[in-house]
Design an enzyme around this catalytic site. Structure first.
Site, PDB file in Angstrom:
ATOM      1  N   HIS A 286      31.606   5.520 -11.621  1.00  0.00           N
ATOM      2  CA  HIS A 286      32.838   5.834 -10.902  1.00  0.00           C
ATOM      3  C   HIS A 286      34.083   5.335 -11.625  1.00  0.00           C
ATOM      4  CE1 HIS A 286      30.389   7.291  -7.757  1.00  0.00           C
ATOM      5  NE2 HIS A 286      30.225   6.176  -7.071  1.00  0.00           N
TER       6      HIS A 286
ATOM      7  N   ASP B 293      25.919   0.158 -10.687  1.00  0.00           N
ATOM      8  CA  ASP B 293      26.105   0.985  -9.503  1.00  0.00           C
ATOM      9  C   ASP B 293      27.483   1.625  -9.436  1.00  0.00           C
ATOM     10  OD1 ASP B 293      25.253   1.964  -6.876  1.00  0.00           O
ATOM     11  OD2 ASP B 293      26.721   0.568  -6.056  1.00  0.00           O
TER      12      ASP B 293
END
Length: 496
Positions: free
Chosen positions: A247, A242
């Site tokens: 990121h 996730d």
């Protein structure tokens, strides 16, 4: 908030379709960002916004939904002519993502009064639904003529390297690479973009940005929130998929990249790929030394008691999904050889914070050995992405007095003036989608190499199914994360 210049409207799309328009992403990010672009005059007059959702609504009930969603975010502007103009752009299409008839109905909504065929399709939906939407767009002829429309894909892009490659092949069957916008909203944040200026526009900084001067780099993305009712997605994904694969790996690439020959989309992405390709592979027997996972149990966040992960609604019984991950990577190139990069992210941590902390090496000569100052603390560069948006450097100065005592002072290089407001990342990225600027979006080879880096960790954890360490909600994660450090004097930097 004003953008610097007016956008050239000539080559912009005339339709912007939001799949999953009633979901959290659309409500919390896309609708506010589009309204702010409207208020700044950056949306062409002929741009139509189309909400696609399963709810049995009319366009009027959809517009009332917008009013309720944006009420707390824009306040008095709800009664402004700008807001009415924004509402007037919208149409609503009731539809099921898995029914091709819904896409034929959508086709009738797309600029019927215009010859314009340029459309943005924003997939604000679960990754499991990407394939169905792409295939049905083709079946309804909505990707024709090829090369004109744009499709925006939210992370995570795949669940592992094989599924990412499969999804990429599917996309390329129906769209050209230039039409595909893989979005990572961290790349749209002002501090991340400012990092490029901080490094490459300052001769003071760039010569120090290498293994000769930097001891290690830390990247932390901490969340105080839990899974927010997203167990159906999160319990399959976990923190590694996730957050870290996308990121944090993107932040690592921006920090570590060499100067590109030009600030152009492919030039920037070429340099990021070089970094990702240079990350030292983690062999199976070394996973334990390079990665730590854990799951939160009950605790207190901001003074409030919160439940543990396994008590969250719809989480599988005895789930071992990680809600925290910390990992150590080495970049084997001339700039970074031997410098550890420590990455960590987690849910229900002590506070909401995103911080890049770069620690410099100690001076080679301890000049202050025979003074009250036994050892000088290291210098840091601190780049805070949220909640504070700032760039700071920590240096030593002598304290006033007779003794040779020092104290650490922070040189604040924050870029916001008191009367300025930072752009939301989605405002920047949505405008780039509309204008066709792909600089802040991810090319597939970036995705592929990021999966290549973490795939050994995923595979190793997949066979370790009996036990997962825990940490109390409201803490900074498990103590096991400290064992990743190469030296005893390295510790996690939690705050600016």
């Amino acid at each position: 908030m004003e953008h610097a210049k007016k956008a050239p409207f000539g080559n912009q799309p005339c339709s912007f379709v939001i799949f999953g328009a009633t979901g959290n992403l659309a409500s919390n990010k896309l609708l506010p960002a589009l309204f702010h672009l409207e208020a700044a005059g950056r949306l062409a007059e002929n741009l139509t916004l189309i909400a696609f959702s399963r709810r049995d609504w009319t366009v009027d009930s959809w517009r009332e939904h917008i009013r309720s969603v944006l009420g707390d975010k824009i306040g008095k502007k709800l009664d402004s002519p700008v807001f009415e103009r924004f509402l007037a752009r919208f149409r609503y299409q009731k539809g099921d993502l898995n029914e091709v008839e819904s896409y034929h109905a959508l086709a009738t909504q797309l600029s019927p009064e215009s010859a314009c065929t340029r459309t943005v399709f924003y997939l604000a939906i679960k990754p499991a639904d990407f394939a169905a939407v792409v295939q049905h767009l083709e079946a309804a002829g909505l990707n024709k003529p090829r090369g004109m429309s744009r499709v925006v894909i939210e992370k995570p892009f795949g669940e592992d390297i094989e599924s990412a490659q499969t999804l990429n092949r599917l996309l390329h069957q129906h769209f050209d690479e230039e039409q595909i916008y893989r979005i990572d909203h961290f790349l749209g944040k002002e501090t991340v973009q400012n990092l490029l200026v901080f490094r490459f526009a300052n001769t003071l900084i760039e010569p120090l940005w290498n293994r000769n001067f930097i001891d290690h780099v830390q990247i932390t993305v901490a969340e105080s929130i839990g899974i927010e009712g997203r167990a159906d997605y999160y319990d399959r994904a976990g923190a590694l998929r996730d957050m870290l694969q996308n990121h944090l790996m993107q932040l690592l690439a921006v920090i570590a990249m060499d100067p590109p020959p030009a600030l152009e989309a492919d030039a920037l992405r070429d340099e990021k790929v070089k970094v990702l390709r240079s990350i030292r592979p983690i062999i199976k027997r070394a996973v334990h030394a390079h990665a730590v996972r854990a799951q939160y149990v009950g605790g207190h966040v901001d003074g409030h008691a919160v439940a543990g992960y396994q008590q969250e609604k719809e989480v599988e019984k005895n789930s071992i999904t990680e809600t925290f991950v910390a990992a150590k990577f080495y970049i084997d190139n001339w700039r970074w050889g031997g410098v550890p990069f420590y990455l960590r992210t987690g849910k229900r941590l002590a506070q909401q914070s995103s911080l890049i902390a770069i620690r410099f090496k100690h001076p080679p000569q301890q000049l202050f050995r025979e003074t009250p100052l036994e050892r000088v603390a290291p210098n840091w560069v601190l780049l805070s992405i949220q909640p504070e948006k700032s760039m700071r450097m920590e240096i030593h100065v002598k304290q006033p007095g007779l003794d040779m005592d020092t104290r650490v002072m922070q040189m604040n290089a924050s870029y916001l003036k008191t009367d300025e407001q930072a752009l939301d990342a989605y405002e920047t990225l949505l405008l780039d989608v509309i204008e066709g600027d792909r600089s802040l979006f991810i090319r597939f080879d970036e995705v592929e190499w990021a999966w290549q880096v973490i795939d050994p960790i995923l595979k190793h954890w997949a066979v370790e199914r009996e036990f997962i360490p825990t940490y109390p909600a409201g803490s900074w994660g498990p103590a096991e994360a400290n064992r990743l450090f190469d030296n005893d004097d390295q510790t996690w930097r939690n705050e600016v």
